[in-house]
Design an enzyme around this catalytic site. Structure first.
Site, short mmCIF file in Angstrom:
data_model
loop_
_atom_site.label_atom_id
_atom_site.label_comp_id
_atom_site.label_asym_id
_atom_site.label_seq_id
_atom_site.Cartn_x
_atom_site.Cartn_y
_atom_site.Cartn_z
N SER A 220 0.63 -1.00 0.11
CA SER A 220 0.27 -0.20 -0.05
C SER A 220 0.84 1.35 0.14
O SER A 220 1.77 1.61 0.61
CB SER A 220 -0.53 -0.16 1.82
N VAL B 179 -7.64 -4.64 19.43
CA VAL B 179 -7.91 -3.82 17.59
C VAL B 179 -7.65 -4.51 16.95
O VAL B 179 -7.26 -5.92 16.89
CB VAL B 179 -6.52 -2.66 17.35
N LEU B 180 -8.44 -4.96 16.17
CA LEU B 180 -9.61 -5.65 14.62
C LEU B 180 -8.50 -4.77 13.94
O LEU B 180 -9.25 -3.85 13.20
CB LEU B 180 -11.00 -5.48 14.68
N GLY C 81 -8.02 -7.62 6.79
CA GLY C 81 -7.52 -7.09 5.83
C GLY C 81 -6.26 -7.25 6.16
O GLY C 81 -4.56 -5.81 6.47
N GLY D 257 -2.36 -8.48 5.20
CA GLY D 257 -1.55 -8.74 4.38
C GLY D 257 -0.75 -9.32 5.04
O GLY D 257 -0.89 -10.71 5.28
N ILE E 72 -8.55 -13.33 4.23
CA ILE E 72 -8.93 -14.20 3.34
C ILE E 72 -8.27 -15.47 2.18
O ILE E 72 -8.61 -16.23 1.72
CB ILE E 72 -10.56 -13.53 2.84
N SER E 73 -6.41 -14.80 2.64
CA SER E 73 -5.50 -15.88 1.56
C SER E 73 -5.07 -16.39 2.16
O SER E 73 -3.74 -15.67 3.51
CB SER E 73 -4.68 -14.17 1.04
N GLN F 288 -1.18 -15.93 1.63
CA GLN F 288 -1.65 -14.69 3.02
C GLN F 288 -0.61 -14.38 4.25
O GLN F 288 0.29 -14.22 5.65
CB GLN F 288 -2.47 -13.33 3.30
N CYS G 144 -0.36 2.54 -12.80
CA CYS G 144 -1.27 2.85 -11.75
C CYS G 144 -0.23 4.10 -10.90
O CYS G 144 -0.96 5.48 -10.27
CB CYS G 144 -0.87 1.74 -10.10
#
Length: 435
Positions: free
Chosen positions: A185, A219-220, A223, A225, A245-246, A249, A413
């Protein structure tokens, strides 16, 4: 591994991450499978229109376009980026069949080349909305351009498949071009610094500050990474539950958390945000909303609200685009969707604010920070590292088509952030006080 451009092949060795049944043919870059890419579409009438529009557009751009035989177009001077059209017929047929996909595909197969990809794409990005007359844009959307496949809708199962197609390419691949924090990111560069690691650490601290993360908090993170943010939050003294959901990862994130000595304070769950339970002092989510999909934005923002304790804050980092462009493009199926981020859609700031107002109990944007130009610099670092380490990427089993695809993705990008067509914003979301 199998190297096939037309149709779907079964890989014989290397690179495969577990294929799944699909209702439509999709690229499988880590298996060297590129359905339909080898053969240009046959669309002579559309090709003639595309050529006319392209020639008219580039005449005023600060680039130099060179055709076989020496013909030159463009308003660029001696130092301007050069675009060499190697195979004009194939290029214009791809462009005519679907400009939003064909332009990138023609670079992948070598129909055109350049020695300065982001430099060349930047002036195109700066005039993206005016290169094709509005009437023809509407006509193209109605009759010519592909629509997003229903198979890529971001349901719980659809999201897993979409994420699998990108983030599960190879942990080793991402480690070769990302920095030591494994942050995928935008960084946030300090004045006078071009150190990407420091920029990523500053970005992570910035979003944790937006969420008010302190010692003793639970803390939630939505994602995971590869665990960089969860590591830093734990080092601040927080306890972290992080969702991904990987499977790829999750495995590497857990190893990195253990190596950093914070595994006892971080729980990595293989879980969709819609399945999250509990109540948290702070919620953070960095560049994950782009994978949610317009139809699930209400669910996403309602989840943030549901999971946040009273008095807590959300740190949200999102790529954004102008609202008018988002509204026009939200149903488009583009090169990025087909090859990089299936199911993705970039929100506007207005869309975020609207969803907060409609689907939460008072969450609003209390603070924001723009990092758009920092993302352009971040992407430049990634592209340079990727090309410099191509031999190592190739050794993982990726082919030359993938090299051109990934280079185009990063350069495309970077150009968008350079000209402000894209931005990335850190938001602090807080509930409005009730009286």
């Amino acid at each position: 591994m199998t190297m096939q451009h037309d149709g779907i092949a079964v890989p014989t060795s290397g690179g495969a991450r577990g294929t799944r049944p699909r209702t439509h043919a999709v690229p499988r870059p880590n298996e060297g499978v590129w359905p339909g890419l080898a053969t240009p579409p046959v669309a002579p009438a559309k090709a003639r229109i595309a050529e006319s529009l392209f020639r008219n557009a580039v005449r005023s751009l600060p680039v130099r376009v060179v055709f076989p035989g020496g013909e030159r177009l463009g308003a660029g001077g001696p130092t301007s980026p050069v675009m060499r059209i190697e195979r004009p017929s194939a290029f214009f047929h791809r462009l005519g069949a679907n400009s939003k996909i064909g332009f990138g595909e023609s670079y992948m197969v070598g129909d055109w080349t350049t020695t300065d990809l982001p430099g060349l794409l930047t002036p195109f990005a700066a005039r993206l909305s005016t290169l094709v007359p509005p009437a023809l844009q509407r006509l193209g959307r109605r009759f010519a351009e592909a629509r997003r496949p229903t198979a890529e809708v971001n349901s719980v199962e659809g999201s897993r498949e979409n994420i699998h197609r990108h983030y599960d390419l190879s942990n080793e691949l991402f480690s070769l071009f990302l920095d030591n924090t494994m942050s995928y990111s935008a960084g946030w560069f300090a004045d006078g610094s071009d150190d990407l690691v420091l920029a990523q650490e500053r970005k992570i601290d910035g979003i944790l500050d937006m969420a008010g993360v302190e010692a003793g908090m639970h803390v939630l993170e939505i994602g995971t990474g590869w665990g960089g943010l969860a590591t830093r939050a734990a080092q601040r003294g927080a306890r972290v539950t992080t969702l991904t959901i990987s499977q790829e990862q999750k495995t590497l994130a857990e190893a990195r958390l253990a190596e950093a000595g914070v595994a006892d304070r971080v729980q990595v769950l293989l879980r969709d945000y819609r399945e999250a339970q509990g109540s948290y002092d702070a919620v953070v989510s960095v560049e994950m909303i782009e994978a949610v999909g317009v139809e699930y934005w209400p669910t996403y923002f309602a989840a943030l609200d549901r999971l946040l304790k009273p008095g807590g804050r959300v740190g949200l980092q999102s790529i954004t685009m102008p609202h008018d462009r988002m509204m026009v493009a939200r149903n488009d199926y583009t090169w990025i969707h087909k090859y990089v981020f299936p199911g993705g859609i970039i929100p506007s700031v207005e869309a975020i604010e609207d969803n907060l107002a409609r689907h939460t109990g008072g969450l609003h944007v209390a603070e924001r920070r723009s990092l758009g130009y920092d993302y352009a610099r971040t992407l430049g670092h990634w592209r340079t590292r990727f090309l410099a380490r191509w031999d190592e990427v190739e050794a993982l089993g990726f082919d030359e088509t993938f090299r051109r695809m990934w280079e185009f993705y990063l350069g495309y990008c970077e150009a968008g952030f350079r000209v402000g067509y894209l931005d990335v914003v850190q938001f602090s979301l807080q509930r409005r006080p009730s009286f």
